[in-house]
Design a protein around this motif. Structure first.
Motif, PDB file in Angstrom:
ATOM      1  N   TRP A  32       3.050 110.717  55.827  1.00  0.00           N
ATOM      2  CA  TRP A  32       3.474 109.373  55.428  1.00  0.00           C
ATOM      3  C   TRP A  32       4.641 108.884  56.282  1.00  0.00           C
ATOM      4  CZ3 TRP A  32       0.243 106.601  52.927  1.00  0.00           C
ATOM      5  CH2 TRP A  32      -0.656 107.201  52.056  1.00  0.00           C
ATOM      6  N   ALA A  33       5.547 109.767  56.595  1.00  0.00           N
ATOM      7  CA  ALA A  33       6.684 109.403  57.454  1.00  0.00           C
ATOM      8  C   ALA A  33       6.203 109.024  58.841  1.00  0.00           C
ATOM      9  CB  ALA A  33       7.677 110.554  57.523  1.00  0.00           C
ATOM     10  N   ALA A  34       5.213 109.759  59.367  1.00  0.00           N
ATOM     11  CA  ALA A  34       4.680 109.445  60.694  1.00  0.00           C
ATOM     12  C   ALA A  34       4.000 108.075  60.691  1.00  0.00           C
ATOM     13  CB  ALA A  34       3.695 110.523  61.136  1.00  0.00           C
ATOM     14  N   LEU A  35       3.226 107.806  59.660  1.00  0.00           N
ATOM     15  CA  LEU A  35       2.546 106.506  59.577  1.00  0.00           C
ATOM     16  C   LEU A  35       3.543 105.360  59.471  1.00  0.00           C
ATOM     17  CD1 LEU A  35      -0.076 104.869  59.323  1.00  0.00           C
ATOM     18  CD2 LEU A  35       0.080 105.235  56.851  1.00  0.00           C
ATOM     19  N   SER A  36       4.531 105.508  58.603  1.00  0.00           N
ATOM     20  CA  SER A  36       5.495 104.414  58.450  1.00  0.00           C
ATOM     21  C   SER A  36       6.389 104.265  59.684  1.00  0.00           C
ATOM     22  CB  SER A  36       6.339 104.612  57.187  1.00  0.00           C
ATOM     23  OG  SER A  36       7.072 105.792  57.255  1.00  0.00           O
ATOM     24  N   SER A  37       6.704 105.365  60.363  1.00  0.00           N
ATOM     25  CA  SER A  37       7.508 105.227  61.579  1.00  0.00           C
ATOM     26  C   SER A  37       6.682 104.594  62.705  1.00  0.00           C
ATOM     27  CB  SER A  37       8.087 106.560  62.024  1.00  0.00           C
ATOM     28  OG  SER A  37       7.095 107.415  62.521  1.00  0.00           O
ATOM     29  N   TYR A  38       5.373 104.839  62.715  1.00  0.00           N
ATOM     30  CA  TYR A  38       4.508 104.191  63.705  1.00  0.00           C
ATOM     31  C   TYR A  38       4.468 102.677  63.476  1.00  0.00           C
ATOM     32  CZ  TYR A  38       0.357 103.222  66.519  1.00  0.00           C
ATOM     33  OH  TYR A  38      -0.520 102.717  67.438  1.00  0.00           O
ATOM     34  N   VAL A  39       4.353 102.274  62.223  1.00  0.00           N
ATOM     35  CA  VAL A  39       4.364 100.840  61.909  1.00  0.00           C
ATOM     36  C   VAL A  39       5.729 100.246  62.245  1.00  0.00           C
ATOM     37  CG1 VAL A  39       4.132  99.145  60.060  1.00  0.00           C
ATOM     38  CG2 VAL A  39       2.548 101.066  60.173  1.00  0.00           C
ATOM     39  N   CYS A  40       6.796 100.951  61.909  1.00  0.00           N
ATOM     40  CA  CYS A  40       8.151 100.481  62.270  1.00  0.00           C
ATOM     41  C   CYS A  40       8.301 100.350  63.775  1.00  0.00           C
ATOM     42  CB  CYS A  40       9.212 101.429  61.735  1.00  0.00           C
ATOM     43  SG  CYS A  40       9.537 101.280  59.990  1.00  0.00           S
ATOM     44  N   SER A  41       7.726 101.293  64.507  1.00  0.00           N
ATOM     45  CA  SER A  41       7.798 101.257  65.960  1.00  0.00           C
ATOM     46  C   SER A  41       7.144  99.997  66.503  1.00  0.00           C
ATOM     47  CB  SER A  41       7.124 102.495  66.537  1.00  0.00           C
ATOM     48  OG  SER A  41       7.113 102.455  67.929  1.00  0.00           O
ATOM     49  N   PHE A  42       5.991  99.662  65.967  1.00  0.00           N
ATOM     50  CA  PHE A  42       5.312  98.445  66.410  1.00  0.00           C
ATOM     51  C   PHE A  42       6.105  97.202  66.014  1.00  0.00           C
ATOM     52  CE2 PHE A  42       2.482  94.896  65.458  1.00  0.00           C
ATOM     53  CZ  PHE A  42       1.988  94.661  66.723  1.00  0.00           C
ATOM     54  N   LEU A  43       6.565  97.167  64.783  1.00  0.00           N
ATOM     55  CA  LEU A  43       7.264  95.976  64.298  1.00  0.00           C
ATOM     56  C   LEU A  43       8.603  95.753  64.984  1.00  0.00           C
ATOM     57  CD1 LEU A  43       6.568  96.213  60.469  1.00  0.00           C
ATOM     58  CD2 LEU A  43       5.459  94.725  62.146  1.00  0.00           C
ATOM     59  N   SER A  44       9.222  96.816  65.477  1.00  0.00           N
ATOM     60  CA  SER A  44      10.525  96.653  66.127  1.00  0.00           C
ATOM     61  C   SER A  44      10.393  96.197  67.572  1.00  0.00           C
ATOM     62  CB  SER A  44      11.332  97.945  66.044  1.00  0.00           C
ATOM     63  OG  SER A  44      10.676  98.990  66.706  1.00  0.00           O
ATOM     64  N   GLY A  45       9.208  96.032  68.035  1.00  0.00           N
ATOM     65  CA  GLY A  45       9.005  95.476  69.359  1.00  0.00           C
ATOM     66  C   GLY A  45       8.819  96.528  70.415  1.00  0.00           C
ATOM     67  N   TYR A  46       8.615  96.066  71.610  1.00  0.00           N
ATOM     68  CA  TYR A  46       8.290  96.964  72.709  1.00  0.00           C
ATOM     69  C   TYR A  46       9.518  97.471  73.455  1.00  0.00           C
ATOM     70  CZ  TYR A  46       3.480  95.757  71.938  1.00  0.00           C
ATOM     71  OH  TYR A  46       2.241  95.601  71.375  1.00  0.00           O
ATOM     72  N   THR A  47      10.709  97.190  72.951  1.00  0.00           N
ATOM     73  CA  THR A  47      11.904  97.740  73.588  1.00  0.00           C
ATOM     74  C   THR A  47      12.384  98.958  72.816  1.00  0.00           C
ATOM     75  OG1 THR A  47      13.225  96.154  72.351  1.00  0.00           O
ATOM     76  CG2 THR A  47      12.637  95.555  74.600  1.00  0.00           C
ATOM     77  N   ILE A  48      12.961  98.732  71.652  1.00  0.00           N
ATOM     78  CA  ILE A  48      13.401  99.849  70.830  1.00  0.00           C
ATOM     79  C   ILE A  48      12.205 100.518  70.156  1.00  0.00           C
ATOM     80  CG2 ILE A  48      13.840  98.561  68.730  1.00  0.00           C
ATOM     81  CD1 ILE A  48      16.349 100.301  68.380  1.00  0.00           C
ATOM     82  N   GLY A  49      11.101  99.795  70.074  1.00  0.00           N
ATOM     83  CA  GLY A  49       9.901 100.343  69.458  1.00  0.00           C
ATOM     84  C   GLY A  49       9.397 101.590  70.147  1.00  0.00           C
ATOM     85  N   LEU A  50       9.524 101.637  71.456  1.00  0.00           N
ATOM     86  CA  LEU A  50       9.082 102.825  72.184  1.00  0.00           C
ATOM     87  C   LEU A  50       9.993 104.013  71.896  1.00  0.00           C
ATOM     88  CD1 LEU A  50       7.977 101.337  75.597  1.00  0.00           C
ATOM     89  CD2 LEU A  50       6.542 102.204  73.754  1.00  0.00           C
ATOM     90  N   LEU A  51      11.261 103.751  71.614  1.00  0.00           N
ATOM     91  CA  LEU A  51      12.164 104.838  71.231  1.00  0.00           C
ATOM     92  C   LEU A  51      11.844 105.341  69.824  1.00  0.00           C
ATOM     93  CD1 LEU A  51      15.543 103.497  72.630  1.00  0.00           C
ATOM     94  CD2 LEU A  51      14.094 105.288  73.576  1.00  0.00           C
ATOM     95  N   VAL A  52      11.548 104.428  68.926  1.00  0.00           N
ATOM     96  CA  VAL A  52      11.170 104.806  67.560  1.00  0.00           C
ATOM     97  C   VAL A  52       9.853 105.577  67.576  1.00  0.00           C
ATOM     98  CG1 VAL A  52      10.614 103.911  65.261  1.00  0.00           C
ATOM     99  CG2 VAL A  52      12.437 102.856  66.595  1.00  0.00           C
ATOM    100  N   LEU A  53       9.012 105.288  68.550  1.00  0.00           N
ATOM    101  CA  LEU A  53       7.732 105.987  68.668  1.00  0.00           C
ATOM    102  C   LEU A  53       7.933 107.487  68.893  1.00  0.00           C
ATOM    103  CD1 LEU A  53       4.688 105.421  68.676  1.00  0.00           C
ATOM    104  CD2 LEU A  53       4.832 105.155  71.146  1.00  0.00           C
ATOM    105  N   SER A  54       9.061 107.876  69.460  1.00  0.00           N
ATOM    106  CA  SER A  54       9.326 109.307  69.647  1.00  0.00           C
ATOM    107  C   SER A  54       9.395 110.023  68.300  1.00  0.00           C
ATOM    108  CB  SER A  54      10.623 109.510  70.427  1.00  0.00           C
ATOM    109  OG  SER A  54      11.736 109.055  69.684  1.00  0.00           O
ATOM    110  N   LEU A  55       9.953 109.373  67.306  1.00  0.00           N
ATOM    111  CA  LEU A  55       9.996 109.948  65.970  1.00  0.00           C
ATOM    112  C   LEU A  55       8.592 110.158  65.423  1.00  0.00           C
ATOM    113  CD1 LEU A  55      11.723 110.823  63.540  1.00  0.00           C
ATOM    114  CD2 LEU A  55      11.681 108.438  62.791  1.00  0.00           C
ATOM    115  N   THR A  56       7.704 109.223  65.713  1.00  0.00           N
ATOM    116  CA  THR A  56       6.323 109.353  65.265  1.00  0.00           C
ATOM    117  C   THR A  56       5.661 110.577  65.877  1.00  0.00           C
ATOM    118  OG1 THR A  56       6.180 106.937  65.057  1.00  0.00           O
ATOM    119  CG2 THR A  56       4.102 108.163  65.117  1.00  0.00           C
TER     120      THR A  56
END
Length: 109
Positions: A32-56
């Motif tokens: 569940w954390a991976a799924l929600s962090s993936y959605v957060c990664s997309f919603l935060s945009g393509y700048t910081i979103g790619l950094l959040v994607l590392s958590l996913t």
């Protein structure tokens, strides 16, 4: 676009709570954390979103490791996290953002 911000800020605490539950001995919550962090990664945009994607990537590897009972010690978790960061780095360098966030293309933002 306000709904996107509301959704993002609703998912951030959920992600943190799910990670906490996973760490506390309920590894199913890593999914569940991976799924929600993936959605957060997309919603935060393509700048910081790619950094959040590392958590996913890290969370998916932790979830897989626990699902297949490969993680039995703390250093197994550390190795999974390191491998997740390495895979994320390779993905960011070699895969276009379009393909990294492919499930969201149906939304046509």
């Amino acid at each position: 676009m306000a709904i996107v911000a509301v959704l993002f800020w609703a998912l951030v605490p959920f992600t943190l709570v799910a990670i906490g539950l996973g760490v506390s001995g309920k590894p199913r919550w890593y999914w569940w954390a991976a799924l929600s962090s993936y959605v957060c990664s997309f919603l935060s945009g393509y700048t910081i979103g790619l950094l959040v994607l590392s958590l996913t990537f890290v969370l998916v590897l932790l979830a897989l490791g626990h699902s297949y009972r490969l993680i039995r010690a703390w250093w197994h978790s550390a190795a999974a996290a390191a491998l997740g960061v390495a895979l994320w780095w390779l993905a960011v360098l070699n895969i276009d953002d379009y393909w990294l966030f492919l499930p969201f293309t149906v939304l046509d933002f």
